[in-house]
Design a protein around this motif. Structure first.
Motif, PDB file in Angstrom:
ATOM      1  N   VAL A 155       2.330 -47.349  15.633  1.00  0.00           N
ATOM      2  CA  VAL A 155       1.262 -48.225  16.126  1.00  0.00           C
ATOM      3  C   VAL A 155       0.260 -47.410  16.937  1.00  0.00           C
ATOM      4  O   VAL A 155      -0.962 -47.579  16.802  1.00  0.00           O
ATOM      5  CB  VAL A 155       1.865 -49.369  16.963  1.00  0.00           C
ATOM      6  CG1 VAL A 155       0.767 -50.098  17.749  1.00  0.00           C
ATOM      7  CG2 VAL A 155       2.593 -50.358  16.069  1.00  0.00           C
ATOM      8  N   ALA A 156       0.778 -46.513  17.794  1.00  0.00           N
ATOM      9  CA  ALA A 156      -0.119 -45.669  18.589  1.00  0.00           C
ATOM     10  C   ALA A 156      -0.976 -44.792  17.700  1.00  0.00           C
ATOM     11  O   ALA A 156      -2.181 -44.604  17.942  1.00  0.00           O
ATOM     12  CB  ALA A 156       0.710 -44.808  19.549  1.00  0.00           C
ATOM     13  N   TRP A 157      -0.379 -44.238  16.641  1.00  0.00           N
ATOM     14  CA  TRP A 157      -1.138 -43.409  15.693  1.00  0.00           C
ATOM     15  C   TRP A 157      -2.216 -44.226  14.991  1.00  0.00           C
ATOM     16  O   TRP A 157      -3.338 -43.753  14.800  1.00  0.00           O
ATOM     17  CB  TRP A 157      -0.167 -42.813  14.686  1.00  0.00           C
ATOM     18  CG  TRP A 157      -0.826 -42.292  13.453  1.00  0.00           C
ATOM     19  CD1 TRP A 157      -1.506 -41.108  13.307  1.00  0.00           C
ATOM     20  CD2 TRP A 157      -0.883 -42.956  12.177  1.00  0.00           C
ATOM     21  NE1 TRP A 157      -1.985 -41.003  12.015  1.00  0.00           N
ATOM     22  CE2 TRP A 157      -1.619 -42.123  11.298  1.00  0.00           C
ATOM     23  CE3 TRP A 157      -0.378 -44.158  11.694  1.00  0.00           C
ATOM     24  CZ2 TRP A 157      -1.864 -42.462   9.974  1.00  0.00           C
ATOM     25  CZ3 TRP A 157      -0.614 -44.494  10.377  1.00  0.00           C
ATOM     26  CH2 TRP A 157      -1.358 -43.652   9.531  1.00  0.00           C
ATOM     27  N   LYS A 158      -1.891 -45.447  14.612  1.00  0.00           N
ATOM     28  CA  LYS A 158      -2.823 -46.283  13.857  1.00  0.00           C
ATOM     29  C   LYS A 158      -3.982 -46.773  14.717  1.00  0.00           C
ATOM     30  O   LYS A 158      -5.146 -46.740  14.289  1.00  0.00           O
ATOM     31  CB  LYS A 158      -2.061 -47.481  13.275  1.00  0.00           C
ATOM     32  CG  LYS A 158      -2.919 -48.497  12.536  1.00  0.00           C
ATOM     33  CD  LYS A 158      -3.458 -47.944  11.241  1.00  0.00           C
ATOM     34  CE  LYS A 158      -4.197 -49.019  10.451  1.00  0.00           C
ATOM     35  NZ  LYS A 158      -4.718 -48.491   9.169  1.00  0.00           N
ATOM     36  N   PHE A 159      -3.698 -47.239  15.929  1.00  0.00           N
ATOM     37  CA  PHE A 159      -4.716 -47.914  16.740  1.00  0.00           C
ATOM     38  C   PHE A 159      -5.364 -47.005  17.774  1.00  0.00           C
ATOM     39  O   PHE A 159      -6.392 -47.367  18.347  1.00  0.00           O
ATOM     40  CB  PHE A 159      -4.104 -49.134  17.439  1.00  0.00           C
ATOM     41  CG  PHE A 159      -3.745 -50.238  16.495  1.00  0.00           C
ATOM     42  CD1 PHE A 159      -4.676 -51.182  16.115  1.00  0.00           C
ATOM     43  CD2 PHE A 159      -2.471 -50.334  15.972  1.00  0.00           C
ATOM     44  CE1 PHE A 159      -4.355 -52.198  15.235  1.00  0.00           C
ATOM     45  CE2 PHE A 159      -2.125 -51.339  15.088  1.00  0.00           C
ATOM     46  CZ  PHE A 159      -3.077 -52.275  14.721  1.00  0.00           C
ATOM     47  N   GLY A 160      -4.766 -45.852  18.031  1.00  0.00           N
ATOM     48  CA  GLY A 160      -5.357 -44.938  18.988  1.00  0.00           C
ATOM     49  C   GLY A 160      -5.191 -45.401  20.428  1.00  0.00           C
ATOM     50  O   GLY A 160      -4.473 -46.359  20.721  1.00  0.00           O
ATOM     51  N   PHE A 161      -5.872 -44.689  21.308  1.00  0.00           N
ATOM     52  CA  PHE A 161      -5.757 -44.978  22.740  1.00  0.00           C
ATOM     53  C   PHE A 161      -6.727 -46.110  23.092  1.00  0.00           C
ATOM     54  O   PHE A 161      -7.869 -45.889  23.497  1.00  0.00           O
ATOM     55  CB  PHE A 161      -6.075 -43.734  23.565  1.00  0.00           C
ATOM     56  CG  PHE A 161      -5.768 -43.900  25.026  1.00  0.00           C
ATOM     57  CD1 PHE A 161      -4.483 -43.789  25.497  1.00  0.00           C
ATOM     58  CD2 PHE A 161      -6.785 -44.174  25.930  1.00  0.00           C
ATOM     59  CE1 PHE A 161      -4.193 -43.939  26.846  1.00  0.00           C
ATOM     60  CE2 PHE A 161      -6.514 -44.330  27.283  1.00  0.00           C
ATOM     61  CZ  PHE A 161      -5.217 -44.210  27.730  1.00  0.00           C
ATOM     62  N   ALA A 162      -6.267 -47.346  22.888  1.00  0.00           N
ATOM     63  CA  ALA A 162      -7.083 -48.529  23.153  1.00  0.00           C
ATOM     64  C   ALA A 162      -6.151 -49.710  23.399  1.00  0.00           C
ATOM     65  O   ALA A 162      -4.978 -49.681  23.000  1.00  0.00           O
ATOM     66  CB  ALA A 162      -8.011 -48.823  21.976  1.00  0.00           C
ATOM     67  N   TRP A 163      -6.688 -50.744  24.043  1.00  0.00           N
ATOM     68  CA  TRP A 163      -5.806 -51.841  24.412  1.00  0.00           C
ATOM     69  C   TRP A 163      -5.267 -52.626  23.215  1.00  0.00           C
ATOM     70  O   TRP A 163      -4.165 -53.183  23.298  1.00  0.00           O
ATOM     71  CB  TRP A 163      -6.477 -52.758  25.439  1.00  0.00           C
ATOM     72  CG  TRP A 163      -7.399 -53.812  24.892  1.00  0.00           C
ATOM     73  CD1 TRP A 163      -8.724 -53.700  24.662  1.00  0.00           C
ATOM     74  CD2 TRP A 163      -7.044 -55.148  24.540  1.00  0.00           C
ATOM     75  NE1 TRP A 163      -9.235 -54.876  24.174  1.00  0.00           N
ATOM     76  CE2 TRP A 163      -8.228 -55.791  24.101  1.00  0.00           C
ATOM     77  CE3 TRP A 163      -5.861 -55.876  24.544  1.00  0.00           C
ATOM     78  CZ2 TRP A 163      -8.250 -57.105  23.668  1.00  0.00           C
ATOM     79  CZ3 TRP A 163      -5.877 -57.190  24.114  1.00  0.00           C
ATOM     80  CH2 TRP A 163      -7.059 -57.789  23.692  1.00  0.00           C
ATOM     81  N   PRO A 164      -5.960 -52.679  22.051  1.00  0.00           N
ATOM     82  CA  PRO A 164      -5.312 -53.303  20.888  1.00  0.00           C
ATOM     83  C   PRO A 164      -3.990 -52.635  20.500  1.00  0.00           C
ATOM     84  O   PRO A 164      -3.111 -53.286  19.939  1.00  0.00           O
ATOM     85  CB  PRO A 164      -6.361 -53.160  19.786  1.00  0.00           C
ATOM     86  CG  PRO A 164      -7.665 -53.157  20.509  1.00  0.00           C
ATOM     87  CD  PRO A 164      -7.393 -52.395  21.768  1.00  0.00           C
ATOM     88  N   ALA A 165      -3.843 -51.339  20.803  1.00  0.00           N
ATOM     89  CA  ALA A 165      -2.575 -50.663  20.513  1.00  0.00           C
ATOM     90  C   ALA A 165      -1.448 -51.266  21.339  1.00  0.00           C
ATOM     91  O   ALA A 165      -0.329 -51.468  20.846  1.00  0.00           O
ATOM     92  CB  ALA A 165      -2.696 -49.167  20.795  1.00  0.00           C
ATOM     93  N   LEU A 166      -1.723 -51.574  22.612  1.00  0.00           N
ATOM     94  CA  LEU A 166      -0.705 -52.204  23.455  1.00  0.00           C
ATOM     95  C   LEU A 166      -0.351 -53.586  22.916  1.00  0.00           C
ATOM     96  O   LEU A 166       0.830 -53.956  22.864  1.00  0.00           O
ATOM     97  CB  LEU A 166      -1.206 -52.299  24.894  1.00  0.00           C
ATOM     98  CG  LEU A 166      -0.268 -53.001  25.883  1.00  0.00           C
ATOM     99  CD1 LEU A 166       1.081 -52.301  25.944  1.00  0.00           C
ATOM    100  CD2 LEU A 166      -0.910 -53.077  27.269  1.00  0.00           C
ATOM    101  N   ALA A 167      -1.371 -54.348  22.504  1.00  0.00           N
ATOM    102  CA  ALA A 167      -1.109 -55.669  21.935  1.00  0.00           C
ATOM    103  C   ALA A 167      -0.261 -55.549  20.677  1.00  0.00           C
ATOM    104  O   ALA A 167       0.698 -56.309  20.477  1.00  0.00           O
ATOM    105  CB  ALA A 167      -2.439 -56.372  21.626  1.00  0.00           C
ATOM    106  N   ALA A 168      -0.582 -54.587  19.822  1.00  0.00           N
ATOM    107  CA  ALA A 168       0.177 -54.404  18.585  1.00  0.00           C
ATOM    108  C   ALA A 168       1.610 -53.980  18.878  1.00  0.00           C
ATOM    109  O   ALA A 168       2.543 -54.363  18.161  1.00  0.00           O
ATOM    110  CB  ALA A 168      -0.513 -53.374  17.702  1.00  0.00           C
TER     111      ALA A 168
END
Length: 313
Positions: free
Chosen positions: A137-150
């Motif tokens: 998930v971190a790889w896909k969404f990068g350093f952004a808050w949607p990554a935390l949500a995912a």
């Protein structure tokens, strides 16, 4: 340079940190997977005793002692925090050093440090799976808050998957908060469809309603035609939660992937292991797995599909 700035500047470090975070959360998810069904069973027994005016919890437990369906003895204070985790065989408390994700299980060779009773490989499996999925998930969404949500969605799906495998149960205490959280996060959507989560509020609301009603309709139609229950209400709520998180546009890909995976696994079990066709098989793990795949790759796959025909998704 702050820790957040360092993580933002180094994708490898950020993904590694999310992997370690996932391992740690996986250890906690093992507690949720084991304890939450027991907590719910205790609550249901207490409610039955109160409504019938019958014996209390202790008397009910004594009356069912030795019965195959009787729950394991659990202490009076029993929740996701207390008591401390212990060996199920000798009840020796598990120390902090014995509770390091994956490593402790490997060092102890899958056995209790005190009595040498075997410890299920499911524990490091859940920890490793949660760590890997969090890193992806971190790889896909990068350093952004949607990554935390995912990641939060991912952790919920892991817990629901293994609880449904063990008990054929999707607890309201997990599915309903997941549904409401998806609707809540949609209020802060500003991605205009560019990211998988959060979706806009309109897509989230329609997704939640359509997700529930669609499986509810299939359930009642199947019951009308066959006189049997094809799935449980927990499946409706999980699909509604996925609709709230992913939007109504992703419901069809999710249910198609889940149904295909369920059919393949079901046929394989019948063919290779001689599984009885009438034996129920939980659908929640397939919904959860399909939902995660759609979270990661659904929008790009759908956009690519429509692109082949020169039509907008």
């Amino acid at each position: 340079m702050s820790v957040l700035q360092l993580l933002a500047a180094s994708p490898a470090l950020y993904i590694g940190a999310c992997f370690v975070l996932g391992l740690t959360l996986g250890s906690f998810l093992n507690v949720v997977i084991y304890r939450l069904p027991l907590m719910l069973e205790r609550e249901w027994r207490e409610q039955c005793a109160e409504s019938s005016g019958g014996p209390g919890t202790a008397s009910v437990a004594a009356a069912t002692a030795g019965h195959a369906s009787a729950p394991p003895a659990i202490p009076e204070r029993f929740n996701l925090i207390v008591p401390r985790s212990a060996c199920p065989a000798c009840r020796a408390p598990i120390t902090a050093l014995q509770n390091v994700p994956i490593l402790s299980w490997l060092i102890l060779r899958g056995r209790c440090a005190r009595c040498r009773a075997p410890i299920s490989a499911r524990y490091p499996l859940v920890e490793g799976l949660t760590g890997i999925l969090s890193a992806l998930v971190a790889w896909k969404f990068g350093f952004a808050w949607p990554a935390l949500a995912a990641m939060v969605l991912t952790w919920y799906l892991v817990a629901l998957t293994f609880i449904d495998i063990d008990h054929q149960l999707l607890p309201d205490s997990l599915t309903l908060p997941l549904l409401w959280l998806g609707l809540f996060l949609s209020l802060w959507s500003s991605q205009a469809g560019a990211a998988a989560v959060p979706v806009d509020t309109r897509s989230s609301l329609i997704g939640a309603m359509a997700g529930y009603v669609s499986l509810w309709s299939v359930y009642h139609l199947f019951r009308l035609l066959t006189g049997k229950d094809g799935m449980g209400y927990g499946d409706f709520k999980l699909f509604a939660a996925l609709g709230a998180w992913l939007g109504w546009q992703m419901l069809l890909p999710t249910i198609l992937v889940a149904a295909l995976a369920g059919a393949v696994v079901g046929i394989a079990l019948i063919t290779l292991r001689g599984r009885d066709r009438s034996t129920p098989m939980p659908f929640g793990p397939f919904l959860a797995g399909a939902g995660w795949l759609v979270l990661m790759f659904g929008r790009s796959a759908v956009a690519g599909y429509f692109g082949l025909f020169g039509a907008p998704p």
